[in-house]
Enzyme design. Structure first.
Site, PDB file in Angstrom:
ATOM      1  N   TRP A 182     -11.717  72.186   5.753  1.00 45.56           N
ATOM      2  CA  TRP A 182     -11.976  73.074   4.672  1.00 45.56           C
ATOM      3  C   TRP A 182     -12.218  72.954   4.020  1.00 45.56           C
ATOM      4  CZ3 TRP A 182      -9.807  73.601  -0.486  1.00 45.56           C
ATOM      5  CH2 TRP A 182      -9.283  74.781  -1.019  1.00 45.56           C
ATOM      6  N   GLU A 223     -10.376  75.377   9.332  1.00 52.17           N
ATOM      7  CA  GLU A 223      -9.820  76.577   8.234  1.00 52.17           C
ATOM      8  C   GLU A 223     -10.315  77.621   7.692  1.00 52.17           C
ATOM      9  OE1 GLU A 223      -7.614  74.500   4.993  1.00 52.17           O
ATOM     10  OE2 GLU A 223      -5.648  76.051   5.422  1.00 52.17           O
ATOM     11  N   LYS A 225     -10.275  81.100   5.080  1.00 54.62           N
ATOM     12  CA  LYS A 225      -9.159  81.891   4.120  1.00 54.62           C
ATOM     13  C   LYS A 225     -10.004  82.703   3.191  1.00 54.62           C
ATOM     14  CE  LYS A 225      -7.598  80.018  -0.976  1.00 54.62           C
ATOM     15  NZ  LYS A 225      -7.788  78.139  -1.254  1.00 54.62           N
ATOM     16  N   ASP A 258      -3.899  79.423   8.574  1.00 53.06           N
ATOM     17  CA  ASP A 258      -3.014  78.746   7.167  1.00 53.06           C
ATOM     18  C   ASP A 258      -2.740  80.876   7.103  1.00 53.06           C
ATOM     19  OD1 ASP A 258      -1.910  79.146   4.292  1.00 53.06           O
ATOM     20  OD2 ASP A 258      -2.614  77.290   3.891  1.00 53.06           O
ATOM     21  N   HIS A 261      -3.099  82.556   3.886  1.00 48.65           N
ATOM     22  CA  HIS A 261      -5.348  82.848   4.327  1.00 48.65           C
ATOM     23  C   HIS A 261      -5.306  83.764   3.728  1.00 48.65           C
ATOM     24  CE1 HIS A 261      -6.034  78.310   3.127  1.00 48.65           C
ATOM     25  NE2 HIS A 261      -5.413  78.838   2.587  1.00 48.65           N
ATOM     26  N   HIS A 285      -1.225  75.774   9.191  1.00 45.34           N
ATOM     27  CA  HIS A 285      -0.343  75.138   7.930  1.00 45.34           C
ATOM     28  C   HIS A 285       0.247  75.945   7.409  1.00 45.34           C
ATOM     29  CE1 HIS A 285      -3.674  72.357   6.144  1.00 45.34           C
ATOM     30  NE2 HIS A 285      -3.605  72.257   7.226  1.00 45.34           N
ATOM     31  N   ASP A 293      -2.068  83.444  -1.609  1.00 40.40           N
ATOM     32  CA  ASP A 293      -2.265  81.660  -2.142  1.00 40.40           C
ATOM     33  C   ASP A 293      -1.170  81.581  -2.586  1.00 40.40           C
ATOM     34  OD1 ASP A 293      -2.751  79.896   0.222  1.00 40.40           O
ATOM     35  OD2 ASP A 293      -4.521  79.695  -0.700  1.00 40.40           O
ATOM     36  N   ASP A 295       0.539  79.541  -2.261  1.00 43.33           N
ATOM     37  CA  ASP A 295       1.412  78.060  -1.727  1.00 43.33           C
ATOM     38  C   ASP A 295       2.774  78.003  -2.479  1.00 43.33           C
ATOM     39  OD1 ASP A 295      -0.509  76.930  -0.287  1.00 43.33           O
ATOM     40  OD2 ASP A 295      -2.070  77.358  -1.374  1.00 43.33           O
ATOM     41  N   ASP A 324       1.336  73.133   3.989  1.00 40.84           N
ATOM     42  CA  ASP A 324       0.363  72.555   3.119  1.00 40.84           C
ATOM     43  C   ASP A 324       1.190  74.028   1.900  1.00 40.84           C
ATOM     44  OD1 ASP A 324      -1.483  72.846   1.516  1.00 40.84           O
ATOM     45  OD2 ASP A 324      -2.927  74.158   2.919  1.00 40.84           O
TER      46      ASP A 324
END
Ligand code: RNT
Ligand code: ZN
Length: 417
Positions: A182, A223, A225, A258, A261, A285, A293, A295, A324
């Site tokens: 990534w 990955e 995004k 993810d 994303h 993820h 995003d 997290d 993640d």
């Protein structure tokens, strides 16, 4: 009859075997991301430098790990409190340089992860790996898609070094190593060239993957995004780019999604079977995007449950699952444990669904009953099976672990400078 026996009977009446669900879950590995413990800072560069690449941690909760020893101690504390089969997930920036033997990212070697191998071996853990293409002076801000050939070479060499390290981890630990590529490559404002960076990114990944490895043991993934903070207008590794890369390179690479994303109304749960129609294996993820995003810590929420249902229905062996997220505003051990337990919970919840019956109802177009059955599953005595699962893993049940986190905070975390 105790609670679990009563719950087991209720599930049995629906044709569901709780014992089998418990045994299956014990064998599903979930990668535990080391970067929750230190707000994604790593040990290879100045820990006070800003995070780059469009990722952000917010919060200043005391107790952040700032040495490998502290991070390892924190991981041990986490592993006392989570059921199931964790696997470590490291970033290259967590290299441990013994005797002042510092190396820059393009020169990293397996020996810089010897301490982590010892750590994993002593605990019977496998280990996944990630090259670190961010928070480094050589991000210009691009890395693998940079127009500066010297910069790009540095990062390609980093990627190749990481293949060799992943190989070492897989070999030493006897478990496959998922190596995730990534980059936060992209632009804050309207680019003047969108194709050039993507062509260079593609060539860079080709070069990284030309480093020899055994695809059964090392699983490189790409990955995607949509955007990051400071990188709002253009992301080189967009969804179409990475998915196409993986599709055209199925012999050496798999796609990684993810769930933070994508655009906010898109769901990864639905994308899992879409990709598994074409790929034998994919990587995930799992995070919690709050409006973007962000997290946040993974909760036992609807989308996490739906992701788990798709993993279970498509086949747990087809999905490499990793967490993640990073929250620096709360106790980091609690953040780790809460997210890990919630993903386990969602998987157990999914394993307790009458998969064949739901499929049949759909195929027979009995959508009324399909809705009723799915709704009634929500009030089944799930908690009693979860308790039994935690117990059979020798780990605390809900309501029994937070006091231990408080003790650790009092005795260990609060003493850190
Ligand atoms: C960033 C990506 C990436 C990182 C980790 C630290 O948006 O999700 O996976 O979070 O590699
Ligand atoms: Zn991610």
């Amino acid at each position: 009859m105790n609670n679990y026996e009563a719950a087991k009977k209720r599930y049995q009446d629906l044709g569901i075997d709780t014992e089998k669900a418990i045994e299956t879950l014990k064998d599903v590995s979930i990668s535990l991301h080391c970067w929750q413990g230190d707000d994604v800072r790593g040990f290879d560069t100045d820990p006070n430098k800003p995070l780059t690449g469009g990722i952000q941690t917010t919060g200043n909760y005391p107790g952040r790990a700032s040495t490998p020893e502290e991070l390892m101690a924190d991981l041990d504390e986490v592993m006392k409190l989570i059921p199931g089969r964790p696997k470590m997930n490291l970033h290259a920036s967590y290299a441990v340089f013994e005797d002042g033997d510092w190396a820059d990212r393009d020169k990293l070697e397996p020996k810089h992860f010897r301490k982590w191998v010892d750590f994993c071996k002593a605990r019977g853990l496998g280990c996944d790996f990630n090259p670190t293409f961010f928070s480094h002076e050589k991000c210009d801000p691009l890395t693998l898609s940079s127009a500066n050939e010297e910069t790009r070479k540095f990062w390609i060499d980093h990627g190749k070094a990481c293949i060799r390290i992943s190989n070492y981890l897989a070999e030493q630990l006897g478990e496959k190593c998922v190596m995730n590529i990534w980059t936060g490559d992209g632009f804050k404002d309207i680019p003047g060239d969108r194709l050039g960076p993507r062509e260079r990114y593609r060539d860079s990944i080709d070069q990284i993957l030309s480093e020899p490895f055994d695809f059964k043991k090392v699983k490189p993934c790409v990955e995607s995004k949509t955007f990051g903070i400071g990188v709002e207008s253009y992301t080189t590794g967009s969804a179409e780019f990475t998915l196409s890369y993986a599709a055209f390179n199925k012999d050496k690479c798999i796609p990684l999604m993810d769930n933070g994303h994508y655009h906010p109304t898109e769901v990864v749960s639905d994308k899992i079977p879409a990709l598994l129609t074409f790929f034998d294996e994919i990587a995930l993820h799992v995070t919690r995007p709050v409006r973007w995003d962000s997290d946040h810590v993974v909760l036992f929420d609807d989308e996490t449950k739906e992701i788990a249902r798709e993993i279970v229905r498509c086949g747990v062996d087809k999905v490499d699952i990793a967490l993640d997220y990073f929250d620096a505003s709360i106790n980091r051990i609690s953040a780790w444990v809460t997210g890990y337990r919630n993903l386990q919970k969602a998987l157990l919840y999914a394993l307790l669904q009458p998969v064949d019956e739901l499929k049949e109802l759909q195929d027979e177009q009995n959508f009324s009953k399909l809705m009723v059955v799915q709704e009634e599953l929500k009030t089944m005595p799930f908690n009693d099976v979860w308790d039994a699962y935690c117990e059979s893993c020798g780990r605390p049940k809900d309501g029994e672990w937070f006091s231990e986190v408080e003790r650790y905070e009092r005795e260990v975390l609060s003493k850190r400078g």
